[in-house]
Design a protein around this motif. Structure first.
Motif, PDB file in Angstrom:
ATOM      1  N   LEU A  65       4.300   0.323  10.258  1.00  0.00           N
ATOM      2  CA  LEU A  65       4.527   0.083   8.668  1.00  0.00           C
ATOM      3  C   LEU A  65       5.399   0.814   8.139  1.00  0.00           C
ATOM      4  O   LEU A  65       6.417   0.436   7.346  1.00  0.00           O
ATOM      5  N   VAL A  66       5.355   2.277   8.419  1.00  0.00           N
ATOM      6  CA  VAL A  66       6.158   3.057   7.810  1.00  0.00           C
ATOM      7  C   VAL A  66       7.630   2.981   8.234  1.00  0.00           C
ATOM      8  O   VAL A  66       8.632   3.007   7.132  1.00  0.00           O
ATOM      9  N   GLU A  67       7.985   2.373   9.405  1.00  0.00           N
ATOM     10  CA  GLU A  67       9.187   2.289   9.708  1.00  0.00           C
ATOM     11  C   GLU A  67       9.804   1.096   9.031  1.00  0.00           C
ATOM     12  O   GLU A  67      11.027   0.856   8.452  1.00  0.00           O
ATOM     13  N   THR A  68       8.817   0.142   8.941  1.00  0.00           N
ATOM     14  CA  THR A  68       9.105  -1.196   8.290  1.00  0.00           C
ATOM     15  C   THR A  68       9.641  -0.927   6.741  1.00  0.00           C
ATOM     16  O   THR A  68      10.640  -1.499   6.328  1.00  0.00           O
ATOM     17  N   LEU A  69       9.017  -0.154   6.267  1.00  0.00           N
ATOM     18  CA  LEU A  69       9.152  -0.135   4.593  1.00  0.00           C
ATOM     19  C   LEU A  69      10.309   1.190   4.531  1.00  0.00           C
ATOM     20  O   LEU A  69      10.943   0.746   3.704  1.00  0.00           O
ATOM     21  N   GLU A  70      10.521   1.905   5.445  1.00  0.00           N
ATOM     22  CA  GLU A  70      11.497   2.600   5.378  1.00  0.00           C
ATOM     23  C   GLU A  70      12.985   1.940   5.625  1.00  0.00           C
ATOM     24  O   GLU A  70      14.010   2.320   4.958  1.00  0.00           O
ATOM     25  N   ARG A  71      12.864   0.953   6.414  1.00  0.00           N
ATOM     26  CA  ARG A  71      14.134   0.037   6.521  1.00  0.00           C
ATOM     27  C   ARG A  71      14.454  -0.704   5.366  1.00  0.00           C
ATOM     28  O   ARG A  71      15.503  -1.070   5.185  1.00  0.00           O
ATOM     29  N   GLU A  72      13.521  -0.994   4.333  1.00  0.00           N
ATOM     30  CA  GLU A  72      13.697  -1.491   2.968  1.00  0.00           C
ATOM     31  C   GLU A  72      13.953  -0.652   2.066  1.00  0.00           C
ATOM     32  O   GLU A  72      14.084  -0.916   0.960  1.00  0.00           O
ATOM     33  N   GLY A  73      14.169   0.896   2.414  1.00  0.00           N
ATOM     34  CA  GLY A  73      14.420   1.669   1.360  1.00  0.00           C
ATOM     35  C   GLY A  73      13.103   2.073   0.673  1.00  0.00           C
ATOM     36  O   GLY A  73      13.111   2.790  -0.595  1.00  0.00           O
ATOM     37  N   LEU A  74      11.924   1.845   1.266  1.00  0.00           N
ATOM     38  CA  LEU A  74      10.595   2.408   0.650  1.00  0.00           C
ATOM     39  C   LEU A  74       9.819   3.357   1.406  1.00  0.00           C
ATOM     40  O   LEU A  74       8.806   3.339   1.622  1.00  0.00           O
ATOM     41  N   GLY A  75      10.700   4.347   1.789  1.00  0.00           N
ATOM     42  CA  GLY A  75      10.027   5.584   2.179  1.00  0.00           C
ATOM     43  C   GLY A  75       9.711   6.631   1.345  1.00  0.00           C
ATOM     44  O   GLY A  75       9.517   6.298   0.181  1.00  0.00           O
ATOM     45  N   GLY A  76       9.455   7.807   1.753  1.00  0.00           N
ATOM     46  CA  GLY A  76       9.232   8.908   0.865  1.00  0.00           C
ATOM     47  C   GLY A  76       7.864   9.110   0.835  1.00  0.00           C
ATOM     48  O   GLY A  76       6.765   8.628   1.358  1.00  0.00           O
ATOM     49  N   ASP A  77       7.467  10.240  -0.088  1.00  0.00           N
ATOM     50  CA  ASP A  77       6.254  10.725  -0.307  1.00  0.00           C
ATOM     51  C   ASP A  77       5.276   9.715  -0.689  1.00  0.00           C
ATOM     52  O   ASP A  77       3.990   9.969  -0.411  1.00  0.00           O
ATOM     53  N   ARG A  78       5.552   8.870  -1.520  1.00  0.00           N
ATOM     54  CA  ARG A  78       4.514   7.823  -1.862  1.00  0.00           C
ATOM     55  C   ARG A  78       3.915   6.869  -0.696  1.00  0.00           C
ATOM     56  O   ARG A  78       3.135   6.254  -0.802  1.00  0.00           O
ATOM     57  N   VAL A  79       4.659   6.924   0.410  1.00  0.00           N
ATOM     58  CA  VAL A  79       4.124   6.464   1.680  1.00  0.00           C
ATOM     59  C   VAL A  79       3.296   7.124   2.570  1.00  0.00           C
ATOM     60  O   VAL A  79       3.798   8.031   2.880  1.00  0.00           O
ATOM     61  N   GLU A  80       2.058   7.191   2.416  1.00  0.00           N
ATOM     62  CA  GLU A  80       1.159   8.402   2.720  1.00  0.00           C
ATOM     63  C   GLU A  80       0.580   7.767   3.968  1.00  0.00           C
ATOM     64  O   GLU A  80       0.415   6.777   4.285  1.00  0.00           O
ATOM     65  N   GLN A  81       0.543   8.752   5.078  1.00  0.00           N
ATOM     66  CA  GLN A  81      -0.181   8.444   6.574  1.00  0.00           C
ATOM     67  C   GLN A  81      -1.459   9.400   6.584  1.00  0.00           C
ATOM     68  O   GLN A  81      -1.216  10.700   6.230  1.00  0.00           O
ATOM     69  N   ASP A  82      -2.552   8.833   6.694  1.00  0.00           N
ATOM     70  CA  ASP A  82      -3.615   9.303   6.681  1.00  0.00           C
ATOM     71  C   ASP A  82      -4.226   9.846   7.921  1.00  0.00           C
ATOM     72  O   ASP A  82      -4.541   8.882   8.959  1.00  0.00           O
ATOM     73  N   PRO A  83      -4.542  11.201   8.236  1.00  0.00           N
ATOM     74  CA  PRO A  83      -4.692  11.586   9.600  1.00  0.00           C
ATOM     75  C   PRO A  83      -6.178  11.258  10.185  1.00  0.00           C
ATOM     76  O   PRO A  83      -6.343  11.214  11.210  1.00  0.00           O
ATOM     77  N   ASP A  84      -7.025  11.019   9.213  1.00  0.00           N
ATOM     78  CA  ASP A  84      -8.312  10.514   9.216  1.00  0.00           C
ATOM     79  C   ASP A  84      -8.765   9.221   9.208  1.00  0.00           C
ATOM     80  O   ASP A  84     -10.051   8.876   9.272  1.00  0.00           O
ATOM     81  N   ALA A  85      -7.856   7.943   9.064  1.00  0.00           N
ATOM     82  CA  ALA A  85      -8.255   6.741   8.865  1.00  0.00           C
ATOM     83  C   ALA A  85      -7.114   5.813   9.760  1.00  0.00           C
ATOM     84  O   ALA A  85      -6.297   6.317   9.755  1.00  0.00           O
ATOM     85  N   GLN A  86      -7.725   4.737  10.174  1.00  0.00           N
ATOM     86  CA  GLN A  86      -6.878   3.630  10.690  1.00  0.00           C
ATOM     87  C   GLN A  86      -6.241   2.629   9.704  1.00  0.00           C
ATOM     88  O   GLN A  86      -6.528   2.510   8.572  1.00  0.00           O
ATOM     89  N   THR A  87      -5.291   1.997  10.247  1.00  0.00           N
ATOM     90  CA  THR A  87      -4.443   1.015   9.575  1.00  0.00           C
ATOM     91  C   THR A  87      -5.336  -0.288   9.351  1.00  0.00           C
ATOM     92  O   THR A  87      -5.952  -0.638  10.198  1.00  0.00           O
TER      93      THR A  87
END
Ligand code: ATP
Length: 315
Positions: A65-87
């Motif tokens: 999902l992060v890669e998909t959003l980055e391809r659309e120019g929607l990366g950065g700090d606001r796209v958080e990845q949680d080390p303690d929870a699943q997608t």
């Protein structure tokens, strides 16, 4: 250009390779999805100036999902990845009559752990438009996170809200109460008649829109499937000098897949209204973005660019 903040879930949709009841589907294809994510990608393809605040797991699906959003120019700090929870995962079926069944894997997943206060007042004040979805309100702390954003948004920020009814998602909190809380905080609501009836309203689109605006919004955008869309605005709306009603019949297409058409409409309507277009143009543009989306399979992948919408409208 108005800066827009979209906040809410991004998930992986598993789409069946063949129609039929969910219990009988043998193979699924993986797609990025989630209503707020579709709206954010729709706006990005329409060249809007936006940030998308979401949270996915620090797992393979989150990476996708992060890669998909980055391809659309929607990366950065606001796209958080949680080390303690699943997608969050959603399995979808497509019945012969185009009815969809959903099965959500959503308990304590990363998007439900979006925290209130993450976006401080100074950062929030930079956005002239804030778009939220009721689905973030089905559990805590994401419920408080989106309510907090809407409550802190200043008078200069337009708050739009989608009361996407998905009965499978409600248990801990009530859909009706959550949708109505969203209506109290929003300026613009985009809904289907089914969403509004699920919230307890009655009547046809004009009656539903008026009842909705009695909760506080100045603008109701009601999508009507292949019949296009209807809008009602009170005199408080920046795009209406007086109480206004608009209809647009939509565009005739041979739809291949209408999944995400509502989100596509939302992105088109927000893109138009946030750049000073009229309510008539917002409906026409929203319908054109949505109709284009239905002519290709998939929700997010089918979202058009501004050039593709212009070419579609010229035809
Ligand atoms: P979804 O849940 O699939 O995202 P929705 O139920 O929220 O969609 P609809 O009212 O069905 O929303 O569709 C949204 C918009 O998509 C409509 O206002 C219209 O512009 C367009 N649309 C949907 N279906 C068709 C169709 N068959 N032909 C042309 N346009 C369509």
């Amino acid at each position: 250009m108005t800066r827009i903040l979209v906040a809410g879930e991004t998930l992986v949709d598993f789409i069946p390779d063949a129609p039929g009841p969910l219990a009988s589907v043998e193979a699924f294809s993986k797609r990025a999805g989630g209503a707020p994510a579709n709206v954010a990608v729709g706006l990005a393809r329409l060249d809007a100036d936006l940030d998308f605040w979401t949270r996915v797991g620090d797992d393979a699906f989150g990476d996708f999902l992060v890669e998909t959003l980055e391809r659309e120019g929607l990366g950065g700090d606001r796209v958080e990845q949680d080390p303690d929870a699943q997608t969050t995962l959603a399995f979808v079926s497509l019945g012969a009559d185009a009815d969809r069944e959903f099965s959500f894997y959503h308990d304590h997943t990363a998007d439900t752990r979006m925290e209130p206060g993450t976006i401080d007042d100074a950062a929030l004040a930079d956005y002239g438009w804030l778009h939220l979805d009721v689905l973030s309100m089905d559990t805590e702390p994401s419920r408080s996170a989106v309510l907090d954003l809407a409550e802190r948004a200043g008078d200069e920020t337009v708050v739009s809200f989608d009361p996407n009814s998905r009965p499978e998602r409600w248990g801990e909190f009530s859909y009706v109460e959550s949708a109505k809380r969203g209506f109290e905080l929003a300026d613009v609501v985009k809904a289907t008649p089914e969403d509004l009836r699920e919230a307890g309203f009655e009547g046809d689109a004009p009656e539903l829109a008026r009842e909705l605006c009695s909760f506080g919004p100045h603008t109701a955008l009601v999508t009507l499937g292949d019949e296009g869309s209807y809008a009602y605005a009170t005199a408080d709306a920046p795009w209406a000098d007086e109480e206004t009603e608009v209809r647009h019949p939509g565009y005739p297409v041979d739809p291949v897949d209408t999944t995400g058409a509502g989100d596509a409409f939302t992105s088109g309507a927000i893109a138009a209204l946030s750049s000073g277009e009229s309510l008539d143009e917002a409906l026409a543009f929203g319908n054109a973005v949505a109709a284009t989306t239905t002519t290709e399979p998939g929700a997010m992948t089918a979202l058009p660019t501004r050039g593709e919408v212009a070419a579609f409208r010229d035809e």
